[in-house]
Design a protein around this motif. Structure first.
Motif, PDB file in Angstrom:
ATOM      1  N   LEU A  32      40.956  40.153  33.003  1.00 37.32           N
ATOM      2  CA  LEU A  32      40.621  39.149  34.016  1.00 37.32           C
ATOM      3  C   LEU A  32      39.997  39.811  35.243  1.00 37.32           C
ATOM      4  N   GLN A  33      40.505  40.961  35.618  1.00 39.76           N
ATOM      5  CA  GLN A  33      39.916  41.703  36.728  1.00 39.76           C
ATOM      6  C   GLN A  33      38.455  42.048  36.415  1.00 39.76           C
ATOM      7  N   ALA A  34      38.201  42.445  35.169  1.00 43.39           N
ATOM      8  CA  ALA A  34      36.835  42.762  34.756  1.00 43.39           C
ATOM      9  C   ALA A  34      35.954  41.519  34.805  1.00 43.39           C
ATOM     10  N   ALA A  35      36.495  40.396  34.363  1.00 46.36           N
ATOM     11  CA  ALA A  35      35.726  39.151  34.333  1.00 46.36           C
ATOM     12  C   ALA A  35      35.448  38.611  35.729  1.00 46.36           C
ATOM     13  N   MET A  36      36.364  38.861  36.669  1.00 48.70           N
ATOM     14  CA  MET A  36      36.258  38.282  38.002  1.00 48.70           C
ATOM     15  C   MET A  36      35.829  39.298  39.051  1.00 48.70           C
ATOM     16  N   VAL A  37      35.307  40.440  38.610  1.00 47.57           N
ATOM     17  CA  VAL A  37      34.934  41.496  39.555  1.00 47.57           C
ATOM     18  C   VAL A  37      33.835  41.045  40.508  1.00 47.57           C
ATOM     19  N   ASP A  38      33.013  40.083  40.064  1.00 45.70           N
ATOM     20  CA  ASP A  38      31.957  39.568  40.929  1.00 45.70           C
ATOM     21  C   ASP A  38      32.405  38.331  41.705  1.00 45.70           C
ATOM     22  N   GLY A  39      33.702  38.035  41.633  1.00 44.88           N
ATOM     23  CA  GLY A  39      34.255  36.912  42.385  1.00 44.88           C
ATOM     24  C   GLY A  39      34.233  35.593  41.653  1.00 44.88           C
ATOM     25  N   GLU A  40      33.658  35.568  40.466  1.00 40.73           N
ATOM     26  CA  GLU A  40      33.555  34.329  39.705  1.00 40.73           C
ATOM     27  C   GLU A  40      34.058  34.542  38.279  1.00 40.73           C
ATOM     28  N   LEU A  41      34.359  33.427  37.621  1.00 40.42           N
ATOM     29  CA  LEU A  41      34.753  33.449  36.216  1.00 40.42           C
ATOM     30  C   LEU A  41      33.860  32.441  35.500  1.00 40.42           C
ATOM     31  N   SER A  42      32.809  32.954  34.857  1.00 39.90           N
ATOM     32  CA  SER A  42      31.841  32.072  34.208  1.00 39.90           C
ATOM     33  C   SER A  42      32.445  31.419  32.976  1.00 39.90           C
ATOM     34  N   ALA A  43      31.782  30.388  32.487  1.00 35.91           N
ATOM     35  CA  ALA A  43      32.251  29.679  31.290  1.00 35.91           C
ATOM     36  C   ALA A  43      32.290  30.621  30.092  1.00 35.91           C
ATOM     37  N   GLU A  44      31.287  31.509  30.007  1.00 36.89           N
ATOM     38  CA  GLU A  44      31.230  32.454  28.885  1.00 36.89           C
ATOM     39  C   GLU A  44      32.370  33.475  28.971  1.00 36.89           C
ATOM     40  N   GLU A  45      32.635  33.946  30.177  1.00 40.17           N
ATOM     41  CA  GLU A  45      33.746  34.890  30.365  1.00 40.17           C
ATOM     42  C   GLU A  45      35.075  34.214  30.097  1.00 40.17           C
TER      43      GLU A  45
END
Length: 276
Positions: free
Chosen positions: A146-159
């Protein structure tokens, strides 16, 4: 290979995997008669052999490979790998203090994960087997992804789709997944702003305190005992020695230590605000 030697090997194999052979054969006999007996026994034999091979792998090896393969999949999930995602993967490798050989292996797994034809279920399935009764390690794995997925501050639908696949294989309920997502989101904000705590305005302190509660997964209205209970639970789940004993690679010990420091820091902020 002589017929005698082949027969000896076959006999040893039947004895070693007799549980699967017998159970599979009995189930097949009930539902398919003589043919079912043969088919079920054969299926049971190979199923037990495959399961033993998975269990023979060290949980640490499975965790290491899955960590970087899935991280690569998440980085490429929305079509392009950003610098922040690459930097995060590098930071994890640095925190783990990997040898040159281990770092090369981690990069290889990360690169493999980015390939569109790679199915991450091939690494998640065996990981799920060895971590079935090791919830703290499963939690650590999910938090890291989750940290990797949200490193840019967002959690995209694909992630999010990749995260849902992880949760499906590691048996996290939708409610548990949402709770972890909210804790990671709060932790990222808390870590970003915590250094400004003492010099911040009253409004900023209110936001920081809310983030601290989020790190522990409790609301601001929680009682002192509820806050302490949440803190103790998280500290126990993320205790470095306990995680390593349950299958976390020793190289990731520093990551676990930093997580406990984050939890402790959030708890200290709440205690200070409450005058405890």
């Amino acid at each position: 290979m002589s017929a005698e030697h082949w027969g000896q090997q076959a006999g040893q194999g039947f004895l070693r995997y007799k549980t699967g052979l017998v159970l599979g054969g009995l189930i097949g006999l009930v539902f398919g008669g003589l043919f079912g007996l043969v088919f079920g026994g054969t299926l049971g034999y190979f199923a037990e052999r495959a399961l033993r091979k998975v269990k023979a792998l060290a949980p640490q090896q499975l965790f290491f490979r899955a960590t970087f393969t899935v991280m690569g999949k998440i980085a490429k999930a929305d079509g392009r790998v950003t610098e922040s995602e690459i930097d995060f993967a590098r930071a994890v490798m640095t925190q783990m203090r990997l040898s040159d050989a281990a770092r090369s292996l981690a990069i290889r797994y990360f690169t493999e994960g980015k390939q569109p034809e790679v199915d991450i279920e091939t690494v998640l399935r065996p990981l799920a087997i060895v971590l079935k009764h090791r919830f703290p390690v499963k939690l650590m794995f999910l938090e890291l992804q989750l940290q990797a997925a949200m490193v840019d501050g967002e959690l995209s639908a694909e992630e999010l789709s990749v995260i849902e696949t992880i949760c499906h294989h590691l048996a996290f309920t939708p409610m548990e997944m949402r709770a972890v997502v909210e804790r990671i989101r709060a932790a990222q904000a808390f870590n970003q702003h915590a250094g400004d705590w003492d010099a911040s305005s009253g409004r900023s302190q209110t936001s920081l305190l809310a983030e601290a509660y989020g790190v522990l997964g409790v609301s601001a209205s929680a009682s002192d005992s509820e806050v302490k209970k949440a803190w103790r639970k998280l500290m126990s789940q993320h205790h470095p020695d306990k995680l390593v004993s349950k299958g976390l690679p020793e190289e990731m010990l520093q990551l676990a230590k930093e997580k406990t420091q984050e939890i402790q820091s959030a708890y200290d902020r709440i205690r200070k605000a409450r005058g405890l």
